[in-house]
Design a protein around this motif. Sequence first.
Motif, PDB file in Angstrom:
ATOM      1  N   UNK A  73       0.827  -1.205   0.000  1.00  0.00           N
ATOM      2  CA  UNK A  73       0.000   0.000   0.000  1.00  0.00           C
ATOM      3  C   UNK A  73       0.867   1.263   0.000  1.00  0.00           C
ATOM      4  N   UNK A  74       2.002   1.224   0.695  1.00  0.00           N
ATOM      5  CA  UNK A  74       2.905   2.368   0.694  1.00  0.00           C
ATOM      6  C   UNK A  74       3.466   2.610  -0.709  1.00  0.00           C
ATOM      7  N   UNK A  75       3.824   1.537  -1.399  1.00  0.00           N
ATOM      8  CA  UNK A  75       4.336   1.663  -2.763  1.00  0.00           C
ATOM      9  C   UNK A  75       3.256   2.266  -3.671  1.00  0.00           C
ATOM     10  N   UNK A  76       2.029   1.770  -3.544  1.00  0.00           N
ATOM     11  CA  UNK A  76       0.929   2.295  -4.353  1.00  0.00           C
ATOM     12  C   UNK A  76       0.651   3.761  -4.022  1.00  0.00           C
ATOM     13  N   UNK A  77       0.717   4.097  -2.749  1.00  0.00           N
ATOM     14  CA  UNK A  77       0.461   5.479  -2.336  1.00  0.00           C
ATOM     15  C   UNK A  77       1.537   6.408  -2.901  1.00  0.00           C
ATOM     16  N   UNK A  78       2.804   5.999  -2.844  1.00  0.00           N
ATOM     17  CA  UNK A  78       3.884   6.820  -3.414  1.00  0.00           C
ATOM     18  C   UNK A  78       3.675   7.014  -4.906  1.00  0.00           C
ATOM     19  N   UNK A  79       3.251   5.948  -5.589  1.00  0.00           N
ATOM     20  CA  UNK A  79       2.983   6.036  -7.021  1.00  0.00           C
ATOM     21  C   UNK A  79       1.866   7.042  -7.295  1.00  0.00           C
ATOM     22  N   UNK A  80       0.784   6.949  -6.529  1.00  0.00           N
ATOM     23  CA  UNK A  80      -0.352   7.857  -6.726  1.00  0.00           C
ATOM     24  C   UNK A  80       0.022   9.302  -6.399  1.00  0.00           C
ATOM     25  N   UNK A  81       0.790   9.501  -5.351  1.00  0.00           N
ATOM     26  CA  UNK A  81       1.225  10.865  -5.011  1.00  0.00           C
ATOM     27  C   UNK A  81       2.081  11.425  -6.138  1.00  0.00           C
ATOM     28  N   UNK A  82       2.960  10.600  -6.688  1.00  0.00           N
ATOM     29  CA  UNK A  82       3.778  11.047  -7.817  1.00  0.00           C
ATOM     30  C   UNK A  82       2.923  11.414  -9.016  1.00  0.00           C
ATOM     31  N   UNK A  83       1.898  10.592  -9.289  1.00  0.00           N
ATOM     32  CA  UNK A  83       0.996  10.902 -10.401  1.00  0.00           C
ATOM     33  C   UNK A  83       0.243  12.196 -10.148  1.00  0.00           C
ATOM     34  N   UNK A  84      -0.218  12.390  -8.926  1.00  0.00           N
ATOM     35  CA  UNK A  84      -0.979  13.595  -8.587  1.00  0.00           C
ATOM     36  C   UNK A  84      -0.107  14.844  -8.706  1.00  0.00           C
ATOM     37  N   UNK A  85       1.156  14.739  -8.317  1.00  0.00           N
ATOM     38  CA  UNK A  85       2.049  15.896  -8.384  1.00  0.00           C
ATOM     39  C   UNK A  85       2.332  16.314  -9.814  1.00  0.00           C
ATOM     40  N   UNK A  86       2.332  15.350 -10.739  1.00  0.00           N
ATOM     41  CA  UNK A  86       2.642  15.683 -12.125  1.00  0.00           C
ATOM     42  C   UNK A  86       1.417  16.132 -12.907  1.00  0.00           C
ATOM     43  N   UNK A  87       0.234  15.981 -12.319  1.00  0.00           N
ATOM     44  CA  UNK A  87      -0.987  16.415 -13.008  1.00  0.00           C
ATOM     45  C   UNK A  87      -1.111  17.929 -12.959  1.00  0.00           C
ATOM     46  N   UNK A  88      -1.783  18.474 -13.962  1.00  0.00           N
ATOM     47  CA  UNK A  88      -2.090  19.898 -13.942  1.00  0.00           C
ATOM     48  C   UNK A  88      -3.090  20.149 -12.825  1.00  0.00           C
ATOM     49  N   UNK A  89      -3.049  21.359 -12.307  1.00  0.00           N
ATOM     50  CA  UNK A  89      -3.990  21.681 -11.239  1.00  0.00           C
ATOM     51  C   UNK A  89      -5.420  21.676 -11.752  1.00  0.00           C
ATOM     52  N   UNK A  90      -5.579  21.927 -13.040  1.00  0.00           N
ATOM     53  CA  UNK A  90      -6.912  21.894 -13.626  1.00  0.00           C
ATOM     54  C   UNK A  90      -6.807  21.397 -15.054  1.00  0.00           C
ATOM     55  N   UNK A  91      -7.673  20.520 -15.412  1.00  0.00           N
ATOM     56  CA  UNK A  91      -7.684  20.017 -16.790  1.00  0.00           C
ATOM     57  C   UNK A  91      -8.521  20.904 -17.707  1.00  0.00           C
ATOM     58  N   UNK A  92      -9.155  21.908 -17.138  1.00  0.00           N
ATOM     59  CA  UNK A  92      -9.974  22.814 -17.941  1.00  0.00           C
ATOM     60  C   UNK A  92      -9.108  23.973 -18.431  1.00  0.00           C
ATOM     61  N   UNK A  93      -9.427  24.424 -19.608  1.00  0.00           N
ATOM     62  CA  UNK A  93      -8.698  25.559 -20.185  1.00  0.00           C
ATOM     63  C   UNK A  93      -9.187  26.849 -19.539  1.00  0.00           C
ATOM     64  N   UNK A  94      -8.360  27.851 -19.611  1.00  0.00           N
ATOM     65  CA  UNK A  94      -8.760  29.171 -19.102  1.00  0.00           C
ATOM     66  C   UNK A  94      -9.924  29.687 -19.944  1.00  0.00           C
ATOM     67  N   UNK A  95     -10.696  30.593 -19.372  1.00  0.00           N
ATOM     68  CA  UNK A  95     -11.846  31.156 -20.063  1.00  0.00           C
ATOM     69  C   UNK A  95     -11.411  31.864 -21.361  1.00  0.00           C
TER      70      UNK A  95
END
Length: 74
Positions: free
Chosen positions: A43-65
């Motif tokens: 579970x720790x390995x999976x959590x580290x993987x997910x945290x890494x994925x979350x950190x590399x994601x954009x804060x928003x997938x929506x484009x600016x207005x």
Amino acid sequence: MTTDIKELEDKISDLEYKMAFQEQTIDELNDALSQQQLLITNMQVQMKFMVGKMKTMDSSNMADASEETPPPHY
């Protein structure tokens, strides 16, 4: 005198039985603890993987207005 020996033999037998039961219980608890530790490690390995994925994601997938095209009804 023979009753004293019989009582001691009975007590020794009871202690041997309890000791065997405790050894079995300790072995079972050790196995359960080992399995839980393996699960926690996975579970720790999976959590580290997910945290890494979350950190590399954009804060928003929506484009600016300003980048959005107006809807067709405008």
